[in-house]
Scaffold this motif. Sequence first.
Motif, mmCIF file in Angstrom:
data_model
loop_
_atom_site.group_PDB
_atom_site.id
_atom_site.type_symbol
_atom_site.label_atom_id
_atom_site.label_comp_id
_atom_site.label_asym_id
_atom_site.label_seq_id
_atom_site.Cartn_x
_atom_site.Cartn_y
_atom_site.Cartn_z
ATOM 1 N N ARG A 192 -20.929 31.902 12.484
ATOM 2 C CA ARG A 192 -19.596 31.450 12.393
ATOM 3 C C ARG A 192 -19.008 32.447 11.280
ATOM 4 O O ARG A 192 -18.581 31.909 10.256
ATOM 5 C CB ARG A 192 -19.490 30.104 12.007
ATOM 6 N N TRP A 193 -18.998 33.731 11.719
ATOM 7 C CA TRP A 193 -18.182 34.647 10.741
ATOM 8 C C TRP A 193 -16.981 34.427 9.998
ATOM 9 O O TRP A 193 -16.736 34.667 8.918
ATOM 10 C CB TRP A 193 -18.380 36.101 11.433
ATOM 11 N N SER A 194 -15.961 33.832 10.922
ATOM 12 C CA SER A 194 -14.818 33.535 10.290
ATOM 13 C C SER A 194 -14.818 32.258 9.243
ATOM 14 O O SER A 194 -14.171 32.458 8.076
ATOM 15 C CB SER A 194 -13.658 33.258 11.447
ATOM 16 N N ARG A 195 -15.837 31.528 9.463
ATOM 17 C CA ARG A 195 -15.912 30.491 8.628
ATOM 18 C C ARG A 195 -16.792 31.170 7.279
ATOM 19 O O ARG A 195 -16.110 30.557 6.134
ATOM 20 C CB ARG A 195 -16.829 29.503 9.154
ATOM 21 N N PRO A 230 -13.867 35.189 -0.540
ATOM 22 C CA PRO A 230 -12.451 35.966 -0.751
ATOM 23 C C PRO A 230 -12.323 37.461 -0.462
ATOM 24 O O PRO A 230 -13.209 38.222 -1.183
ATOM 25 C CB PRO A 230 -12.124 35.531 -2.184
ATOM 26 N N GLY A 231 -11.378 37.869 0.158
ATOM 27 C CA GLY A 231 -11.230 39.376 0.219
ATOM 28 C C GLY A 231 -12.334 40.066 1.265
ATOM 29 O O GLY A 231 -12.133 41.181 1.640
ATOM 30 N N ARG A 232 -13.201 39.321 1.981
ATOM 31 C CA ARG A 232 -13.861 39.870 3.128
ATOM 32 C C ARG A 232 -13.531 39.068 4.304
ATOM 33 O O ARG A 232 -13.201 38.091 4.462
ATOM 34 C CB ARG A 232 -15.531 39.584 2.724
ATOM 35 N N THR A 233 -13.224 40.202 5.327
ATOM 36 C CA THR A 233 -13.099 39.728 6.619
ATOM 37 C C THR A 233 -14.316 39.248 7.504
ATOM 38 O O THR A 233 -15.597 39.738 7.007
ATOM 39 C CB THR A 233 -12.620 40.653 7.383
ATOM 40 N N GLU A 274 -16.061 42.433 8.827
ATOM 41 C CA GLU A 274 -16.863 42.882 7.518
ATOM 42 C C GLU A 274 -18.134 42.311 7.401
ATOM 43 O O GLU A 274 -19.331 43.078 7.555
ATOM 44 C CB GLU A 274 -16.106 42.971 6.281
ATOM 45 N N ILE A 275 -18.325 41.270 7.432
ATOM 46 C CA ILE A 275 -19.478 40.386 7.304
ATOM 47 C C ILE A 275 -20.442 40.367 8.478
ATOM 48 O O ILE A 275 -21.460 40.857 8.198
ATOM 49 C CB ILE A 275 -18.977 38.891 6.955
ATOM 50 N N LYS A 276 -19.739 40.324 9.681
ATOM 51 C CA LYS A 276 -20.467 40.387 10.814
ATOM 52 C C LYS A 276 -21.212 41.740 10.694
ATOM 53 O O LYS A 276 -22.188 41.955 11.056
ATOM 54 C CB LYS A 276 -19.431 40.531 12.099
ATOM 55 N N ASN A 277 -20.524 42.905 10.388
ATOM 56 C CA ASN A 277 -20.973 44.273 10.342
ATOM 57 C C ASN A 277 -21.980 44.335 9.206
ATOM 58 O O ASN A 277 -23.091 45.014 9.763
ATOM 59 C CB ASN A 277 -19.990 45.445 10.238
#
Length: 239
Positions: A83-86, A92-95, A98-101
């Motif tokens: 649940r990347w967006s979650r 904060p500051g990370r999309t 970005e996290i997915k990558n």
Amino acid sequence: MEREEVMRKGPWTEEEDVQLVFYVKLFGDRRWDFIAKVSGLKRTGKSCRLRWVNYLHPGLKRGKMTPHEERLVLDLHTKWGNRWSRIARKIPGRTDNEIKNYWRTHMRKEAQEKKKGNININNPVDHESSSSSSSISSSSSSSSSSSSSTATAGRSFYDTGGNGMGSAPAAADQVDKVYSMDEIWKDIELSEASCCSNFNSYSPVWDFSPHDHSIWSVDADITDHYNSFPPFNNTFSFI
DNA sequence: AATTACGTCAACCGCCACCAC
DNA sequence: AGTGGTGGCGGTTGACGTAAT
């Protein structure tokens, strides 16, 4: 005779970015389809949103993940899965992108290391080279050596490492074709200060709230002013 | 110096959920 | 209640830079 406009794809140009930022500032970051249309950008609303969310949003923190963030990603991923967006909302500051990558890289490394460990189970040398067991830290440190921001700089028009988070800002400074997001924001501020002085109430930090839709009501004076805003040769005009 | 392998990340695609009508 | 439009999300791809050979 083209029935529909041909949409642009691929990397965004600096001009497109500035244009998008301008219109998002004007209309907020909700009505993407509308923004895509009125801005004159030959992009879909989706594409505009993505560009904004993943790259242009002023709250974005660039550069490599801190150990704390890495740990947070791991913890939250354990908790919530993909649940990347979650997850992104908690960092904060990370999309989400970005996290997915990051996770992808991290997992790939881990998988590779596991594989290596299995295949070369009798080869202690291999273990030595690939161990540093925590793939978390190894993934980040390996990427830091090449500095994501410098790598990106060649591709884009500006350095993505606006905050200099562990990257090499000096190098970016030397290349005059490379702009940091800070510079872009400064630029926008300047252009506003010089040509849009009556619009100063909107700070570069985007002080409108997503829940406050008062931004939608645009003052007539302002619309007049913006109809003649210089940088863009759009065909849009306020009603 | 040239080539290859690898890592990173921006951007696209397709699906789904939500909302207005 | 049904439908169409839009936004959001997750998965995937491709381009590019850098390191290794």
